[in-house]
Design a protein around this motif. Structure first.
Motif, PDB file in Angstrom:
ATOM      1  N   TYR A  14      41.931  36.316  43.985  1.00 13.11           N
ATOM      2  CA  TYR A  14      40.874  37.205  43.513  1.00 13.11           C
ATOM      3  C   TYR A  14      41.111  37.608  42.058  1.00 13.11           C
ATOM      4  CZ  TYR A  14      39.105  37.675  48.278  1.00 13.11           C
ATOM      5  OH  TYR A  14      38.558  37.425  49.508  1.00 13.11           O
ATOM      6  N   MET A  15      42.347  37.915  41.739  1.00 12.26           N
ATOM      7  CA  MET A  15      42.671  38.272  40.363  1.00 12.26           C
ATOM      8  C   MET A  15      42.476  37.079  39.428  1.00 12.26           C
ATOM      9  SD  MET A  15      46.237  39.860  38.854  1.00 12.26           S
ATOM     10  CE  MET A  15      46.095  41.273  39.948  1.00 12.26           C
ATOM     11  N   GLU A  17      40.393  34.714  39.679  1.00 15.19           N
ATOM     12  CA  GLU A  17      38.998  34.347  39.514  1.00 15.19           C
ATOM     13  C   GLU A  17      38.167  35.414  38.798  1.00 15.19           C
ATOM     14  OE1 GLU A  17      37.502  31.618  40.043  1.00 15.19           O
ATOM     15  OE2 GLU A  17      38.908  30.465  41.243  1.00 15.19           O
ATOM     16  N   GLN A  18      38.776  36.487  38.341  1.00 12.38           N
ATOM     17  CA  GLN A  18      38.023  37.545  37.672  1.00 12.38           C
ATOM     18  C   GLN A  18      37.188  37.057  36.488  1.00 12.38           C
ATOM     19  OE1 GLN A  18      40.486  40.880  36.662  1.00 12.38           O
ATOM     20  NE2 GLN A  18      40.842  41.467  38.783  1.00 12.38           N
ATOM     21  N   ARG A  22      32.959  37.390  34.668  1.00 14.02           N
ATOM     22  CA  ARG A  22      32.919  38.223  33.462  1.00 14.02           C
ATOM     23  C   ARG A  22      31.832  37.798  32.479  1.00 14.02           C
ATOM     24  NH1 ARG A  22      38.463  38.311  31.328  1.00 14.02           N
ATOM     25  NH2 ARG A  22      38.784  39.686  33.125  1.00 14.02           N
ATOM     26  N   ASN A  25      28.245  38.802  33.395  1.00 14.52           N
ATOM     27  CA  ASN A  25      28.194  40.258  33.448  1.00 14.52           C
ATOM     28  C   ASN A  25      28.173  40.852  32.043  1.00 14.52           C
ATOM     29  OD1 ASN A  25      28.348  42.821  34.896  1.00 14.52           O
ATOM     30  ND2 ASN A  25      30.412  42.990  34.076  1.00 14.52           N
TER      31      ASN A  25
END
Length: 260
Positions: A14-15, A17-18, A22, A25
């Motif tokens: 999860y980290m 794939e941040q 981005r 967003n």
């Protein structure tokens, strides 16, 4: 087949794939700020017009109606601008962000075989990203289209970067400065001096072609805000107006060579 759950996913995925979420967003946030500025600017002008109209005495009904019609036209124009921004930019970025969120959410409900397919899509994303960062834009597009991952990669972002780089090679900082304006909060947060370097180079280009008046006007408008932190360099480039573009002094030659 065992379903994949957050507990069974590889540690740190999860980290890792941040950044995947981005880019779209950040694009949406920039467009929102641009729209907000547009609304504040236009609505401020409308409030001023309305206030001035209310203070006028002896205005005929016909003149008052004409003034109101003008204000309504301006409101309709603002609405059209915002609709155009939404249709041309925000809508597409929202679709990309939704596609990436959905793709990421799939992780929690995949079996082992489906996880392999998801990891293959991630590998394709990485191949596209590597191609883009290595300057192989056409290859990146071909991979993205062939593997169906267009919404999962940042081709448009790198196309914008390429456009800015090409403009800089042609001695135009306009595109790069527009990018700085759109991303000024992030630049300020990271204490970046990119905008200053671009402004400094534009001043140097004016000095190079001996446009002294334009250079001094540019200095007062765009470089003066930086004098508290960059005064030494600003004073050196300002001396180019006196030394001239053919100076043999190495202290000033280095600035002229920067854009040659």
């Amino acid at each position: 087949m065992t379903a994949v759950t957050p507990k069974t996913l590889p540690e740190g995925i999860y980290m890792f794939e941040q950044p995947f979420l981005r880019a779209p967003n950040e694009s949406i946030k920039r467009q929102f700020r641009a729209s907000q500025k547009q609304v504040e600017r236009d609505m401020g002008a409308l409030r001023t017009n309305a206030r001035d109209l209310s203070k006028k005495t002896g205005t005929s009904a016909q003149d008052g109606i004409a003034a109101l019609d003008t204000m309504i036209t301006k409101v309709n124009g603002l609405t059209k601008k915002l609709e155009d921004i939404h249709e041309s930019k925000t809508k597409s970025n929202l679709a990309v962000l939704r596609a990436r969120v959905d793709h990421f959410d799939e992780l929690e409900n995949l079996d082992e075989n489906e996880l392999e397919n998801w990891e293959e899509a991630r590998l394709n994303r990485w191949l596209v990203d590597w191609s883009l960062r290595s300057g192989y834009g056409a290859t990146a597009k071909a991979i993205a289209e062939d593997r169906g991952v267009q919404d999962l990669v940042d081709i448009s972002l790198f196309e914008e970067i390429e456009r800015i780089e090409n403009a800089l090679r042609s001695k135009s900082a306009t595109e790069a400065l527009a990018w700085c304006s759109d991303n000024k909060n992030a630049l300020r947060k990271n204490k970046s001096t990119l905008e200053f370097e671009l402004r400094l180079q534009e001043f140097i280009e004016l000095a190079r072609v001996k446009k002294e008046v334009e250079a001094l006007t540019y200095w007062a408008k765009h470089l003066k805000p930086w004098e508290e932190t960059h005064l030494d360099r600003m004073e050196q480039v300002t001396a180019l107006l006196i030394m001239g573009p053919m100076t043999k002094c190495k202290r000033y030659q280095v600035y002229l060579l920067m854009g040659s």
